[in-house]
Design a protein around this motif. Structure first.
Motif, mmCIF file in Angstrom:
data_model
loop_
_atom_site.group_PDB
_atom_site.id
_atom_site.type_symbol
_atom_site.label_atom_id
_atom_site.label_comp_id
_atom_site.label_asym_id
_atom_site.label_seq_id
_atom_site.Cartn_x
_atom_site.Cartn_y
_atom_site.Cartn_z
ATOM 1 N N PHE A 145 26.886 38.316 33.333
ATOM 2 C CA PHE A 145 27.956 39.303 33.448
ATOM 3 C C PHE A 145 27.620 40.367 34.494
ATOM 4 C CE2 PHE A 145 30.801 42.731 31.636
ATOM 5 C CZ PHE A 145 31.986 42.041 31.845
ATOM 6 N N LEU A 146 26.733 40.033 35.399
ATOM 7 C CA LEU A 146 26.442 40.953 36.497
ATOM 8 C C LEU A 146 27.634 41.031 37.440
ATOM 9 C CD1 LEU A 146 22.797 39.770 37.330
ATOM 10 C CD2 LEU A 146 23.467 41.797 36.003
ATOM 11 N N GLN A 147 27.814 42.168 38.073
ATOM 12 C CA GLN A 147 28.970 42.348 38.958
ATOM 13 C C GLN A 147 28.984 41.323 40.081
ATOM 14 O OE1 GLN A 147 31.578 44.495 38.366
ATOM 15 N NE2 GLN A 147 32.463 43.216 39.955
ATOM 16 N N GLN A 148 27.790 40.977 40.593
ATOM 17 C CA GLN A 148 27.736 39.976 41.671
ATOM 18 C C GLN A 148 28.269 38.623 41.198
ATOM 19 O OE1 GLN A 148 25.179 41.955 40.483
ATOM 20 N NE2 GLN A 148 23.456 41.819 41.903
ATOM 21 N N GLU A 149 27.940 38.265 39.964
ATOM 22 C CA GLU A 149 28.393 36.988 39.423
ATOM 23 C C GLU A 149 29.896 37.009 39.169
ATOM 24 O OE1 GLU A 149 25.052 35.312 36.576
ATOM 25 O OE2 GLU A 149 25.347 37.449 36.233
ATOM 26 N N ARG A 150 30.381 38.065 38.569
ATOM 27 C CA ARG A 150 31.810 38.176 38.278
ATOM 28 C C ARG A 150 32.630 38.128 39.560
ATOM 29 N NH1 ARG A 150 32.044 43.596 35.040
ATOM 30 N NH2 ARG A 150 34.248 43.020 34.850
ATOM 31 N N GLY A 151 32.063 38.704 40.627
ATOM 32 C CA GLY A 151 32.757 38.679 41.914
ATOM 33 C C GLY A 151 32.939 37.273 42.467
ATOM 34 N N LEU A 152 32.060 36.354 42.094
ATOM 35 C CA LEU A 152 32.201 34.965 42.540
ATOM 36 C C LEU A 152 33.473 34.335 41.971
ATOM 37 C CD1 LEU A 152 28.482 33.898 42.057
ATOM 38 C CD2 LEU A 152 29.619 34.335 44.245
ATOM 39 N N LEU A 153 33.777 34.630 40.711
ATOM 40 C CA LEU A 153 35.013 34.120 40.121
ATOM 41 C C LEU A 153 36.231 34.813 40.730
ATOM 42 C CD1 LEU A 153 34.125 33.621 36.344
ATOM 43 C CD2 LEU A 153 34.072 31.976 38.221
ATOM 44 N N ASP A 154 36.073 36.077 41.118
ATOM 45 C CA ASP A 154 37.156 36.759 41.831
ATOM 46 C C ASP A 154 37.498 36.017 43.124
ATOM 47 O OD1 ASP A 154 37.350 38.816 39.941
ATOM 48 O OD2 ASP A 154 35.932 40.108 41.022
ATOM 49 N N ILE A 155 36.469 35.565 43.824
ATOM 50 C CA ILE A 155 36.686 34.846 45.086
ATOM 51 C C ILE A 155 37.397 33.527 44.814
ATOM 52 C CG2 ILE A 155 35.545 33.685 47.009
ATOM 53 C CD1 ILE A 155 33.320 35.813 46.792
ATOM 54 N N LEU A 156 36.969 32.797 43.789
ATOM 55 C CA LEU A 156 37.605 31.524 43.459
ATOM 56 C C LEU A 156 39.090 31.720 43.164
ATOM 57 C CD1 LEU A 156 37.192 28.474 42.898
ATOM 58 C CD2 LEU A 156 36.693 29.090 40.519
ATOM 59 N N ILE A 157 39.418 32.744 42.415
ATOM 60 C CA ILE A 157 40.818 33.030 42.090
ATOM 61 C C ILE A 157 41.582 33.464 43.340
ATOM 62 C CG2 ILE A 157 42.301 34.636 40.810
ATOM 63 C CD1 ILE A 157 40.150 34.505 38.558
ATOM 64 N N ALA A 158 40.942 34.246 44.198
ATOM 65 C CA ALA A 158 41.588 34.676 45.446
ATOM 66 C C ALA A 158 41.884 33.494 46.363
ATOM 67 C CB ALA A 158 40.701 35.697 46.165
ATOM 68 N N GLN A 159 41.097 32.427 46.262
ATOM 69 C CA GLN A 159 41.363 31.220 47.055
ATOM 70 C C GLN A 159 42.645 30.520 46.606
ATOM 71 O OE1 GLN A 159 37.857 28.773 46.691
ATOM 72 N NE2 GLN A 159 36.718 29.898 48.256
ATOM 73 N N GLY A 160 43.104 30.816 45.392
ATOM 74 C CA GLY A 160 44.326 30.198 44.891
ATOM 75 C C GLY A 160 44.144 29.369 43.638
ATOM 76 N N TYR A 161 42.972 29.471 43.002
ATOM 77 C CA TYR A 161 42.717 28.733 41.776
ATOM 78 C C TYR A 161 43.068 29.587 40.556
ATOM 79 C CZ TYR A 161 40.337 25.309 44.666
ATOM 80 O OH TYR A 161 40.059 24.365 45.627
ATOM 81 N N TYR A 162 43.506 28.924 39.496
ATOM 82 C CA TYR A 162 43.947 29.612 38.288
ATOM 83 C C TYR A 162 42.975 29.353 37.142
ATOM 84 C CZ TYR A 162 48.511 30.782 40.274
ATOM 85 O OH TYR A 162 49.516 31.309 41.049
ATOM 86 N N ASP A 163 42.611 30.423 36.453
ATOM 87 C CA ASP A 163 41.854 30.337 35.214
ATOM 88 C C ASP A 163 42.839 29.887 34.143
ATOM 89 O OD1 ASP A 163 40.615 30.829 32.769
ATOM 90 O OD2 ASP A 163 39.748 32.745 33.388
ATOM 91 N N THR A 164 42.742 28.639 33.729
ATOM 92 C CA THR A 164 43.804 28.055 32.896
ATOM 93 C C THR A 164 43.945 28.760 31.550
ATOM 94 O OG1 THR A 164 42.320 26.364 31.972
ATOM 95 C CG2 THR A 164 43.550 25.797 33.977
ATOM 96 N N PHE A 165 42.833 29.159 30.932
ATOM 97 C CA PHE A 165 42.938 29.794 29.625
ATOM 98 C C PHE A 165 43.712 31.097 29.713
ATOM 99 C CE2 PHE A 165 41.373 32.503 26.155
ATOM 100 C CZ PHE A 165 41.717 31.684 25.073
ATOM 101 N N ARG A 166 43.479 31.864 30.782
ATOM 102 C CA ARG A 166 44.147 33.148 30.932
ATOM 103 C C ARG A 166 45.610 33.004 31.346
ATOM 104 N NH1 ARG A 166 41.723 35.863 27.390
ATOM 105 N NH2 ARG A 166 39.589 36.510 27.872
ATOM 106 N N MET A 167 46.048 31.818 31.656
ATOM 107 C CA MET A 167 47.470 31.589 31.891
ATOM 108 C C MET A 167 48.252 31.625 30.578
ATOM 109 S SD MET A 167 47.216 28.576 34.779
ATOM 110 C CE MET A 167 48.995 28.337 34.936
ATOM 111 N N PHE A 168 47.552 31.447 29.454
ATOM 112 C CA PHE A 168 48.199 31.403 28.140
ATOM 113 C C PHE A 168 47.752 32.523 27.208
ATOM 114 C CE2 PHE A 168 48.164 27.064 29.771
ATOM 115 C CZ PHE A 168 49.457 26.647 29.531
ATOM 116 N N ASN A 169 46.564 33.040 27.415
ATOM 117 C CA ASN A 169 45.982 33.959 26.445
ATOM 118 C C ASN A 169 45.195 35.049 27.168
ATOM 119 O OD1 ASN A 169 44.270 35.179 24.449
ATOM 120 N ND2 ASN A 169 44.496 33.374 23.159
ATOM 121 N N GLN A 170 45.587 36.308 26.970
ATOM 122 C CA GLN A 170 44.898 37.434 27.593
ATOM 123 C C GLN A 170 44.047 38.217 26.597
ATOM 124 O OE1 GLN A 170 44.899 38.113 30.869
ATOM 125 N NE2 GLN A 170 46.180 36.309 31.209
ATOM 126 N N GLU A 171 43.936 37.732 25.374
ATOM 127 C CA GLU A 171 43.258 38.483 24.330
ATOM 128 C C GLU A 171 41.743 38.334 24.423
ATOM 129 O OE1 GLU A 171 44.819 37.171 20.632
ATOM 130 O OE2 GLU A 171 46.842 37.941 21.026
#
Length: 229
Positions: A145-171
């Motif tokens: 959960f380091l900021q550097q690691e979390r930023g990697l997923l930010d980049i993946l999403i910015a490329q146009g990929y979707y986190d499928t679980f969060r498309m249905f559930n934000q809890e």
């Protein structure tokens, strides 16, 4: 098997293909494909079981020294590409994890540019947001959960990929991994480290994305998606 998925992806198999008995190599109607560590026996490893035989299966994808660790399987089907990956945990080797992930991001960017239908799944060893773990304040100083690691997923999403679980559930409170000991799973003190991502051109075909926390047998639980392709 109580369920009947079209494809099963497993991470951290810790076994080479030649050590598996016939029942684990190909069972029922599934074709089995494996990437194993040639560097350290009993380390890492991933597997894909598929009812439909892929056009091509590539292991490791030339990830530098990680090519020897059996962390990646890429299965190419006529209508989509599947990547099953067991990402390194950071521990005391954060730089190596970042290098691995940046190499992965280079490939996902090229896949997005080619307009392929892409599904990515695996143990990412990263919780993305504060909703993805029980104790974000304490965990922000630790690998996963380091900021550097979390930023990697930010980049993946910015490329146009979707986190499928969060498309249905934000809890919050939806986790895929719990530490051993301290009754962590019963108390639901965990992290969402396992993810399905899909390319933008598949988002309207996704029917569900679930965390199967009721299924026991590991410190992780299975996750699943249903998608029309």
């Amino acid at each position: 098997m109580d369920e009947d998925p079209d494809i099963i992806c497993i991470q951290e198999t810790k076994a080479t293909g030649d050590k598996l008995n016939d029942a684990l190599k190909d069972f029922d109607d599934y074709h089995g494909y494996f990437a194993s560590s040639t560097k350290t026996p009993g380390f890492s490893g991933v597997a894909i079981y598929s009812k439909t035989e892929p056009v091509k299966v590539i292991d490791n994808l030339g990830y530098g020294k990680y090519k020897e660790e059996g962390r990646i399987l890429k299965a190419e089907y006529p209508d989509f590409t599947l990547m099953n990956i067991y990402f390194p945990s950071a521990g005391d080797k954060l730089n190596e994890k970042m290098q691995f992930f940046n190499h992965f991001l280079d490939k996902t960017e090229k896949l997005m540019e080619s307009d392929e239908n892409v599904i990515i799944c695996g143990d990412f060893n990263i919780a993305h947001t504060t909703n993805d773990l029980a104790n974000p304040k304490d965990a922000s100083r630790n690998p996963g959960f380091l900021q550097q690691e979390r930023g990697l997923l930010d980049i993946l999403i910015a490329q146009g990929y979707y986190d499928t679980f969060r498309m249905f559930n934000q809890e919050s409170g939806n986790y895929t991994w719990w530490p051993n000991g301290y009754d962590s799973r019963a108390k639901n003190i965990g992290m969402r480290l396992d993810h399905f991502f899909i390319s933008e051109n598949l988002k309207d075909r996704l029917k569900s994305s679930l965390i199967r926390s009721e299924i026991m047998g590991s410190d992780h639980c299975p996750i699943s998606i249903e998608i029309d392709i």
